[in-house]
Design an enzyme around this catalytic site. Structure first.
Site, PDB file in Angstrom:
ATOM      1  N   LYS A  11      42.996  51.458  34.008  1.00 21.57           N
ATOM      2  CA  LYS A  11      42.900  49.987  34.008  1.00 21.57           C
ATOM      3  C   LYS A  11      41.515  49.564  33.562  1.00 21.57           C
ATOM      4  O   LYS A  11      40.532  50.311  33.716  1.00 21.57           O
ATOM      5  CB  LYS A  11      43.203  49.396  35.381  1.00 21.57           C
ATOM      6  CG  LYS A  11      42.220  49.730  36.513  1.00 21.57           C
ATOM      7  CD  LYS A  11      41.006  48.836  36.616  1.00 21.57           C
ATOM      8  CE  LYS A  11      39.950  49.413  37.549  1.00 21.57           C
ATOM      9  NZ  LYS A  11      38.690  48.736  37.621  1.00 21.57           N
ATOM     10  N   ASP A 145      43.024  49.344  43.713  1.00 19.52           N
ATOM     11  CA  ASP A 145      43.579  49.287  42.352  1.00 19.52           C
ATOM     12  C   ASP A 145      44.968  49.914  42.241  1.00 19.52           C
ATOM     13  O   ASP A 145      45.599  49.828  41.182  1.00 19.52           O
ATOM     14  CB  ASP A 145      42.674  50.054  41.383  1.00 19.52           C
ATOM     15  CG  ASP A 145      41.291  49.443  41.262  1.00 19.52           C
ATOM     16  OD1 ASP A 145      41.182  48.207  41.358  1.00 19.52           O
ATOM     17  OD2 ASP A 145      40.335  50.211  41.061  1.00 19.52           O
TER      18      ASP A 145
END
Ligand code: C5P
Length: 305
Positions: A11, A145
């Protein structure tokens, strides 16, 4: 014996707004995540006994920090498998094999990605059948996350990063990543943020409107200008040489440049393939940069292959 293979992306944070530290030690975040085409793979093979083991393989021998990925119960993928087992009451064990491409401690959620992949792989190999929503609940317990890495694409992240909601976005973007030769601890960067802001009134974080409208329009030039990261000062305070990396990419014509999450990976938005090549070439000779990767985003989250 049953087994499953999962591919999971890294990410980046197109913006990372960080608020004042909470009582639990975490910071409220307002971020827009994008999943990018840099993938780890995790294979889960069911064992006869109840042990959960992990091995980590990498093609990136040049990157010395790979040695810090734990091959024991401290590995976040093992924690993910254990959590799924507790939640479902399954008794089997698993051998987890991680093929690592996402940089370790690079601000790209490499450890969290493996945890997300382990949840999906074990859920399939063990036949535990949890839904995506149920897996997301477990993911949030594993790290800030991890839910986004199940989700993929683009998304707004709130809470400490673990609440993920959809964002209207179009377009596919060219990214260049400059990896440093040593990772940075996320915890250390947030601690430096607190040190720098001690005594200051840190405002509640927001996602900038300019970023949302750039994404809605699929406008790469506007997106480049709207990229932002509140951890920049803290990360540069720990690694001043990263300022050189950012400057080199901008000089080579990047539409925008920021650190990825808590760093030290720097990311550059390119206008097209040629611009991406130019930026990668300029960075490849920079002393502050150990490795350069060209990539695209957004891509899907953790998926069975
Ligand atoms: O959630 P995760 O375990 O990935 O976070 C790693 C560390 O980063 C936390 O222990 C905390 O020190 C810091 N962190 C934070 N605020 C967040 C996310 C992470 O302070 N929103």
């Amino acid at each position: 014996m049953s087994s499953a293979n999962v591919r999971v992306p890294a990410k980046i944070n197109l913006c990372l707004g960080v608020g004042p530290v909470r009582d639990d030690g975490y910071h409220p975040l307002a971020t827009v995540y994008q999943a990018v085409d840099l993938h780890d793979e995790v294979r889960a093979a069911v064992r006869d006994d109840d042990r959960i083991t992990v091995t980590v393989h990498t093609d990136l021998d040049a990157r010395s920090e790979i040695a810090v990925v734990p091959e024991d119960d401290d590995n976040l993928a093992v924690k993910a498998a254990r959590l799924l087992r507790e939640r479902t009451g399954v008794s089997a064990g698993a051998d987890l094999a991680i093929r690592k491409v996402i940089p370790v401690a690079g601000g790209m959620a490499g450890g969290s990605a493996d945890a997300a992949a382990a949840l999906v792989a074990c859920n399939d190999a063990w036949g535990t059948g949890l839904s995506r929503a149920e897996l997301e609940e477990l993911a949030a317990q594993l790290g800030s996350d991890v839910p986004f890495l199940l989700h993929g694409g683009n998304a707004i992240g709130g809470g400490r990063g673990e609440t993920v909601s959809p964002v209207l976005a179009r377009g596919s973007y060219h990214w260049v990543f400059a990896m440093a030769d040593h990772g940075l601890s996320t915890k250390a960067v947030f601690a430096e943020f607190d040190r720098i802001n001690a005594g200051a009134q840190v405002p509640d974080p927001v996602v900038p409107d300019a970023l949302l409208s750039a994404l809605r329009a699929g406008d790469a030039v506007a997106l480049g200008q709207a990229l932002s990261n509140d951890l920049t000062e803290a990360a540069l305070s720990l690694r001043p040489e990263l300022a050189d990396t950012l400057a080199i990419g901008i000089e080579a014509g990047a539409l925008g440049a920021i650190l990825s999450g808590s760093g030290p990976t720097a990311l550059f938005l390119a206008s097209d393939e040629q611009n991406s090549l130019d930026i990668a070439f300029a960075l490849s000779s920079a002393a502050s940069c150990a490795d350069v990767v060209q990539s695209r985003g957004p891509v899907a989250g953790a998926r069975l292959i």
